[in-house]
Design a protein around this motif. Structure first.
Motif, PDB file in Angstrom:
ATOM      1  N   UNK A 112      -0.857  -6.967  -4.771  1.00 15.35           N
ATOM      2  CA  UNK A 112      -0.906  -5.433  -4.158  1.00 15.35           C
ATOM      3  C   UNK A 112      -2.073  -6.377  -2.116  1.00 15.35           C
ATOM      4  N   UNK A 113      -0.169  -6.258  -1.808  1.00 12.18           N
ATOM      5  CA  UNK A 113      -0.760  -7.302  -0.283  1.00 12.18           C
ATOM      6  C   UNK A 113      -1.855  -6.306   1.574  1.00 12.18           C
ATOM      7  N   UNK A 114      -1.736  -5.323   0.532  1.00 10.33           N
ATOM      8  CA  UNK A 114      -1.938  -4.294   1.514  1.00 10.33           C
ATOM      9  C   UNK A 114      -0.452  -3.412   2.714  1.00 10.33           C
ATOM     10  N   UNK A 115      -1.413  -3.147   3.950  1.00  4.19           N
ATOM     11  CA  UNK A 115      -0.287  -2.680   4.802  1.00  4.19           C
ATOM     12  C   UNK A 115      -0.138  -4.149   5.677  1.00  4.19           C
ATOM     13  N   UNK A 116       0.686  -4.711   4.891  1.00  2.00           N
ATOM     14  CA  UNK A 116       0.860  -5.817   5.848  1.00  2.00           C
ATOM     15  C   UNK A 116       2.005  -6.432   5.121  1.00  2.00           C
ATOM     16  N   UNK A 117       3.906  -5.834   6.301  1.00  2.54           N
ATOM     17  CA  UNK A 117       4.626  -5.869   5.018  1.00  2.54           C
ATOM     18  C   UNK A 117       5.174  -7.128   5.531  1.00  2.54           C
TER      19      UNK A 117
ATOM     20  N   UNK B 146       0.950  -1.012  -0.184  1.00  6.12           N
ATOM     21  CA  UNK B 146      -0.064  -0.160  -0.432  1.00  6.12           C
ATOM     22  C   UNK B 146       1.184   1.188  -0.334  1.00  6.12           C
TER      23      UNK B 146
END
Ligand SMILES: Cc1ncc(C[n+]2csc(CCOP(=O)(O)OP(=O)(O)O)c2C)c(N)n1
Lengths: 316, 266
Positions: free
Chosen positions: A55-60, A35
């Protein structure tokens, strides 16, 4: 910074454009994003290469292990976020899923250092080089400007080791004149014989001020932080006997420590000053010049250090 | 429940207007700030800090989504933690009002900026001081982080009846809508399955917010979650539900005037 009309350019924009160009040629090139793609100028990449933009989102942490898995299937994978999240949050995942599993994922951490002025300490990542230098097989790169980044990117993309690429937020001076980039090779920005200056990233361009010419500086751009160009550095230090290392990073764990160890191990004698953030968090400011001043990284602090180095006998 | 109706009859409504104006001025002056979520969250914070339910000298508020600190600064100034003039130092050198919330600012209990950790921190507070409440405000996008789900599980394990998790559900993240970036689907149902009591509420209706805060505080056996349905950029038509307004630099002068005019009529 060598003159008033030095051009500025965005390293991040250069990254987005160069990656787009690479992806046109390489159908195996993927981006795994947490993100932050607009900040890394990957909006065009996302639009053009829909199926290669994950896109995996706010998920490092999730992002790092997904990138590793993708890489295991033979893809060229870029993991994109800010340095304060990736590799900061997901370091242990990078260590295991990427490094220990031998996957050459390219980790791109933007907004590093005090240069992310107004965002404040949470975002001013000052420990990323330290974190990444310590990982087995991880290579660490920090371009001095947008132009060097463009030369670096294809080389890094096709190397068979995991790599960390450190980018900064603001537009910064264009100073690079080299035509190619080689992993493990440094570049002279200026030649002189009194003081060896080492650093990486745009902070090093401050040394190019005409003001500093009188110090006869041997300025070496260490954009390949790991592997480091030991030979060039030691040859210069043999000549000058004085060394200034500057970095927009903690002193602890930074390039300065790597260089200090290199010099000591070589048995050479050398006067040594390390400019970096000294065991402190950053803070917000409207522009990073105020912060460089506050943390003693500005031209003023540089001049003091150069004078100090010259005031003592080299090789003593 | 008429969503997003923002009834003007409520006594707090004038605060909702004036603090939005403060936030606009402050962010525009700094040339930096997360305005979208500041406007989506400000009514939640006004409700919290103006309700008699909590005593924030003893109960604790944790802002987990540190980027939306502009609304918290405006509310803290309004509540008397520092002077309103200080808002104009936001994100400047030497200011107490950093670009992301920090524990060194009066009234703030947690340094944040990296999403996903505040609910865990709140669990620590709730475990350590069971006699008082801990209210944590997080964002919807923040629930992409695995750690948030670890915390949601842990709160249930420890029967934290003194914990309230408020989620600013504005449906936007940085690169697009929450639905595009990482669908949360029925977030309420997920909290419920993890053992929480859950209420969904219109985040711009002070009557509803007050009712739900009371109900959540009364939940003494289970941790309570409030899913607050909000509008990103609420109050400025060109910002509303427009993910591009996640954060801004200085607004173009005409946009600034439009925004100000609209907020004066809010
Ligand atoms: C761990 C972490 N990763 C990435 C970010 C960068 N970031 C800041 S806000 C944000 C969007 C997250 O969505 P949400 O908080 O719901 O956005 P908003 O409510 O402000 O629209 C992101 C990815 C961050 N602050 N922390």
């Amino acid at each position: 910074m060598s003159s008033k009309d030095t051009k500025l350019a965005s390293m991040r924009r250069a990254f987005g454009e160069a990656l787009f160009a690479l992806a046109l040629k390489n159908p195996n090139l993927y981006v795994v994003d947490a993100d932050l793609y607009p900040s890394l100028y990957l909006t065009d990449f996302k639009a053009r290469f829909r199926s290669r933009f994950i896109q995996v989102g706010v998920a490092e942490n999730n992002a790092a292990a997904i990138a590793a898995g993708l890489s295991a299937t033979g893809k060229t994978v870029f993991l994109t976020s800010f340095a304060c999240f990736s590799p900061a949050i997901n370091w242990a995942t990078i260590r295991q899923s990427i490094c220990y599993n031998h996957h050459p994922v390219k980790i791109v951490g933007s907004h590093a250092g005090l240069m992310s002025a107004d965002l404040g300490a949470s975002h001013q990542m000052l420990e990323d080089v330290a974190l990444m230098r310590t990982l087995p097989n991880m290579e660490v790169f920090a371009p001095i400007d947008a132009s060097e980044l463009k030369m670096m990117l294809p080389v890094i993309a096709y190397s068979q080791t995991p790599a960390y690429l450190r980018l900064v937020r603001p537009d910064t001076p264009l100073v690079n004149s080299a035509r190619s980039f080689t992993i493990g090779k440094s570049r002279f920005l200026k030649r002189g014989d009194k003081i060896t200056v080492l650093g990486y990233g745009p902070i090093l361009t401050q040394l190019l001020l005409p003001d500093f010419d009188k110090f006869s500086l041997d300025i070496i751009n260490c954009s390949s932080i790991k592997p480091l160009d030991d030979k060039t550095i030691l040859t210069s230090i043999k000549k000058t006997g004085r060394c200034l290392v500057i970095e927009d990073h903690q002193q602890n764990g930074g390039l300065g420590e790597a260089v200090a160890k290199l010099i000591l191990t070589s048995g050479q004698k050398c006067k040594f000053i390390h400019l970096g953030v000294n065991n402190a968090f950053g803070q917000s400011a409207h522009n990073y010049f105020d912060l460089y001043h506050h943390y003693a990284l500005s031209p003023l602090a540089i001049r003091e250090s150069l004078k100090k180095l010259l005031s003592t006998h080299a090789h003593s | 429940m008429a969503l997003f109706s923002a009834p003007k009859t409520h006594p707090l409504h004038s605060k909702a207007r004036s603090l939005r104006l403060d936030i606009l001025e402050m962010i525009n002056h700094a040339g930096f700030g997360h305005i979208g979520s500041a406007f989506s969250s400000v009514d939640i914070l006004i409700s919290l800090y103006n309700s008699k339910l909590f005593n924030f000298k003893k109960d604790r508020f944790v802002l987990s989504a540190g980027h939306l600190c502009a609304s918290l600064y405006a509310v803290l100034a309004d509540t008397g933690y520092f002077d309103k003039e200080e808002l104009f130092t936001f994100a400047q050198f030497n200011s107490r009002l950093q670009g992301h919330a920090t524990i060194d600012t009066p009234g703030i209990n947690y340094s944040a900026g990296s999403l996903g950790q505040g609910l865990s921190y709140s669990i620590g507070l709730a475990l350590g001081d069971p006699k008082h409440h801990v209210v944590c405000l997080s964002s919807d996008g923040e629930h992409n982080e695995g750690q948030v789900w670890e915390a949601i599980m842990a709160a249930n394990k420890f029967h934290l009846g003194n914990l309230i998790s408020i989620v600013d559900y504005n449906g936007c993240q940085i690169g697009g809508t929450t639905q595009e970036i990482m669908p949360l689907d029925e977030l309420a149902g997920k909290y419920l399955r993890f053992g929480w009591t859950v209420t969904t509420v219109d985040g711009h209706n002070f009557y509803e917010l007050a009712r739900v805060l009371k109900k959540s505080k009364d939940s003494s056996i289970y941790p309570a979650c409030i899913i607050v349905k909000t509008v990103l950029g609420k109050g400025v038509s060109f910002m509303e539900n427009n993910c591009q307004y996640h954060d801004i630099k200085k607004l173009a002068p005409d946009l600034f005037i439009t925004a100000k005019n609209e907020l004066q009529r809010y």
